[in-house]
Design a protein around this motif. Structure first.
Motif, short mmCIF file in Angstrom:
data_model
loop_
_atom_site.label_atom_id
_atom_site.label_comp_id
_atom_site.label_asym_id
_atom_site.label_seq_id
_atom_site.Cartn_x
_atom_site.Cartn_y
_atom_site.Cartn_z
N THR A 72 62.25 51.93 113.02
CA THR A 72 61.81 52.70 114.19
C THR A 72 62.47 54.07 114.20
OG1 THR A 72 63.56 51.83 115.60
CG2 THR A 72 61.50 50.58 115.51
N LYS A 73 61.89 54.99 114.98
CA LYS A 73 62.47 56.31 115.14
C LYS A 73 62.18 56.79 116.56
CE LYS A 73 60.41 59.75 113.10
NZ LYS A 73 59.77 60.63 112.09
N PRO A 74 62.99 57.71 117.08
CA PRO A 74 62.79 58.16 118.46
C PRO A 74 61.46 58.87 118.65
CG PRO A 74 64.98 58.74 117.67
CD PRO A 74 64.20 58.28 116.48
N PHE A 75 60.81 58.62 119.78
CA PHE A 75 59.61 59.36 120.16
C PHE A 75 60.00 60.72 120.70
CE2 PHE A 75 56.35 60.46 123.39
CZ PHE A 75 55.23 60.49 122.57
N LYS A 76 61.11 60.76 121.46
CA LYS A 76 61.67 62.00 121.96
C LYS A 76 63.19 61.96 121.81
CE LYS A 76 58.19 63.57 125.28
NZ LYS A 76 57.94 63.97 126.69
N ALA A 77 63.81 63.12 121.82
CA ALA A 77 65.26 63.19 121.72
C ALA A 77 65.87 62.90 123.09
CB ALA A 77 65.69 64.56 121.22
N ASN A 78 66.17 61.65 123.35
CA ASN A 78 66.73 61.24 124.65
C ASN A 78 68.23 61.45 124.64
OD1 ASN A 78 64.20 60.30 125.69
ND2 ASN A 78 64.42 58.45 124.45
N ARG A 79 68.66 62.65 125.04
CA ARG A 79 70.09 62.99 125.05
C ARG A 79 70.66 62.74 126.44
NH1 ARG A 79 67.81 67.11 121.81
NH2 ARG A 79 68.54 66.99 119.64
N ILE A 80 71.69 61.92 126.49
CA ILE A 80 72.27 61.51 127.77
C ILE A 80 73.42 62.43 128.14
CG2 ILE A 80 73.35 59.63 129.03
CD1 ILE A 80 70.45 59.15 128.16
N ILE A 155 68.77 56.44 122.21
CA ILE A 155 69.37 57.50 123.03
C ILE A 155 70.61 58.04 122.33
CG2 ILE A 155 68.53 56.49 125.19
CD1 ILE A 155 71.33 55.42 125.69
N GLN A 156 70.97 59.27 122.68
CA GLN A 156 72.17 59.91 122.17
C GLN A 156 73.02 60.35 123.36
OE1 GLN A 156 71.03 63.15 119.64
NE2 GLN A 156 69.76 61.90 118.31
N VAL A 157 74.31 60.08 123.30
CA VAL A 157 75.20 60.49 124.39
C VAL A 157 76.04 61.68 123.94
CG1 VAL A 157 75.30 58.22 125.45
CG2 VAL A 157 76.96 58.81 123.69
N LYS A 158 76.20 62.66 124.83
CA LYS A 158 77.02 63.82 124.50
C LYS A 158 78.50 63.47 124.43
CE LYS A 158 73.83 67.15 126.64
NZ LYS A 158 73.68 68.20 127.69
N GLY A 161 81.47 57.08 126.58
CA GLY A 161 82.04 56.64 127.84
C GLY A 161 81.21 55.53 128.45
N VAL A 162 81.48 55.25 129.71
CA VAL A 162 80.74 54.22 130.46
C VAL A 162 79.72 54.91 131.34
CG1 VAL A 162 80.91 52.34 132.12
CG2 VAL A 162 82.72 52.66 130.42
N TYR A 163 78.48 54.49 131.24
CA TYR A 163 77.40 55.11 131.99
C TYR A 163 76.72 54.08 132.88
CZ TYR A 163 77.79 59.13 128.84
OH TYR A 163 78.26 60.21 128.14
#
Length: 206
Positions: A72-80, A155-158, A161-163
């Motif tokens: 699979t690959k991301p449909f959009k760049a989901n940056r958190i 998703i990608q997190v900047k 941590g805990v979200y």
């Protein structure tokens, strides 16, 4: 390849006046007036320009990549970051059973098997059922969710941590439930989704 409809690499966007023309040509009923026919056809011609088409990356991916891999690959760049929103319709690209699971994935009328695929016929062209929210501009949501169906999001997190996670949900029944997994580890299991009185009456579920 470009034409009307979501099942094309490049979709020519239609309009209400041209839709009336097409219905009249197909049925012979409710003949539109001359001015609407003219404006609708010209608007369609404008949307037929290359730069005005809607590029369906999911269709391109399904044609060229997915037949050869289940990755699979991301449909959009989901940056958190701080308070981002991930739309449910932006699940990963990939095969049924890899990027999503839906019990009705395609229209198999040529083989005699039942099925319609995306029941809403909007936004994306795979098995997940998507409808357009008529109360908002260019807003879409996943609907017709059946037992054991799921969608996957990369998703990608900047900052590590805990979200916390809030979900905007809607249901027309009293027995809906959902689960959330992160890296295949269950974080929330069979959380009750309240009856919101309809699929367009969204409510935050914390």
């Amino acid at each position: 390849m470009k034409k009307l409809g979501i099942n094309n690499p490049m979709e020519i966007r239609s309009n209400l006046n041209y839709d009336d023309v097409a219905r009249y040509l197909n049925t012979g009923r409710n003949k539109p007036n001359e001015s609407n026919t003219y404006s609708g056809t010209l608007e369609l011609a404008t949307y037929a320009k290359l730069e005005n088409t809607i590029i369906h990356h999911d269709v391109i991916d399904a044609i060229f990549r997915q037949p050869h891999t289940s990755v699979t690959k991301p449909f959009k760049a989901n940056r958190i970051g701080n308070g981002p929103v991930i739309n449910a319709v932006d699940y990963d690209l990939g095969r049924n059973g890899s990027a999503y699971f839906d019990t009705d994935t395609a229209d198999y009328h040529t083989s005699g098997k039942p099925g319609v695929g995306n029941k809403g016929h909007v936004y994306r062209n795979d098995g997940v059922d998507i409808s357009k929210d008529s109360t908002k501009y260019e807003s879409y949501y996943v609907d017709h969710i059946e037992t054991n169906e799921w969608t996957q999001y990369t998703i990608q997190v900047k900052i590590p941590g805990v979200y916390s996670l809030s979900l905007k949900v809607a249901s027309a029944t009293d027995d809906a439930k959902l689960s959330v997994l992160v890296n295949n580890i269950t974080q929330a299991k069979e959380v009750a989704v309240p009856n919101t009185g309809g699929l367009k009456n969204g409510r935050l579920l914390l």
